[in-house]
Enzyme design. Structure first.
Site, mmCIF file in Angstrom:
data_model
loop_
_atom_site.group_PDB
_atom_site.id
_atom_site.type_symbol
_atom_site.label_atom_id
_atom_site.label_comp_id
_atom_site.label_asym_id
_atom_site.label_seq_id
_atom_site.Cartn_x
_atom_site.Cartn_y
_atom_site.Cartn_z
ATOM 1 N N SER A 45 0.795 -1.224 0.000
ATOM 2 C CA SER A 45 0.000 0.000 0.000
ATOM 3 C C SER A 45 0.832 1.280 0.000
ATOM 4 O O SER A 45 0.332 2.346 -0.341
ATOM 5 C CB SER A 45 -0.950 0.022 1.196
ATOM 6 O OG SER A 45 -0.236 0.192 2.403
ATOM 7 N N LYS A 106 0.795 4.173 6.984
ATOM 8 C CA LYS A 106 0.292 5.051 5.930
ATOM 9 C C LYS A 106 0.921 6.432 6.113
ATOM 10 O O LYS A 106 1.644 6.695 7.062
ATOM 11 C CB LYS A 106 -1.239 5.196 5.996
ATOM 12 C CG LYS A 106 -2.028 3.897 6.026
ATOM 13 C CD LYS A 106 -2.018 3.149 4.714
ATOM 14 C CE LYS A 106 -2.830 1.857 4.818
ATOM 15 N NZ LYS A 106 -2.694 1.022 3.607
#
Length: 249
Positions: A45, A106
């Site tokens: 990701s 993230k």
């Protein structure tokens, strides 16, 4: 030397060994809780910034300490001690809000009170488009996970932090979203691999400050093709030497 002397010496040696082991474990616990925690990248990701097989250190003191700074996250207190907010653009490890037993990593995109939205693949913060410039293509499956060239765009956040993002698929489900208003005490997180990231646009939602574990700092090891760092015989062919000791930005 008598039998009693030998027994006492053996007992003393065992006691010293146990004492050294306990002290080492306590030192490791203190370092992991308050200073550094090793972390391995579990998914794609954050490509191209971080790759599966990257191993990095997370600085635990960057945002203060919460219950999740401790191993297993015991419910001893709430909130943060000596807390400070992450900066926009920081790459952060945090506990997945729906299931805090899971670690996610993230980039911080939205701060408390921000309005965040994606329109046709363009990021908007508080109604203003974040500058997005195509800087080229990457044709390397180890970085992109696909066997074709992938467009790379550089975003520059309002505070000047720049980073590269991948655009795997035009008009993907995450390219157009509703407007998200970040609540107080929460943050909006996104992955750099915009078309292959479960983040605040989806089921991650807004991340409470209490769930922050620390700031991603430096890559200390990296190995490709799903190999384990313990498979030393694979190092010559699979170790990504160029990524070692790179700071995470």
């Amino acid at each position: 030397m008598s039998v009693a002397d030998k027994s006492e010496k053996k007992s003393g040696g065992l006691s010293e060994t146990v004492s050294v082991i306990v002290q080492a474990l306590l030192l490791a616990l203190v370092i992991r809780t308050f200073l550094f925690q090793p972390f391995s990248i579990p998914s794609g990701s954050m490509r191209p910034t971080l790759l599966e097989g990257d191993y990095l250190f997370v600085t635990k003191w960057s945002y203060g300490f919460s219950r999740y700074s401790l191993p297993f996250g015991p419910d001893l207190f709430s909130g943060r001690i000596w807390g400070s907010d992450p900066a926009r653009g920081d790459v952060v490890v945090f506990k997945f809000p729906p299931n805090p037993s899971l670690d996610y990593i993230k980039r911080v995109i939205g701060l408390p009170g921000d309005k965040v939205q994606m329109k046709d693949g363009q990021l908007f913060i508080n109604g203003t488009a974040v500058p997005r410039e195509k800087v080229g293509e990457i044709d390397n499956p180890d970085i992109t996970e696909v066997n074709r060239p992938v467009d790379v765009y550089r975003e520059t956040l309002p505070n000047g932090v720049s980073y590269d993002t991948l655009d795997l698929t035009p008009n993907s489900i995450g390219d157009n979203t509703r407007e998200f208003v970040v609540p107080e005490g929460h943050f909006f997180m996104m992955g750099d691999n915009r078309d292959n990231s479960t983040d605040s646009r989806f089921n991650v939602g807004y991340v409470p400050a209490e769930n922050l574990v620390g700031k991603a700092n430096i890559i200390f090891f990296s190995i490709a093709d799903g190999a384990s760092p313990l498979e030393i015989w694979k190092w010559p062919s699979e170790m990504r030497a160029s990524r070692l000791f790179n700071f995470v930005r």
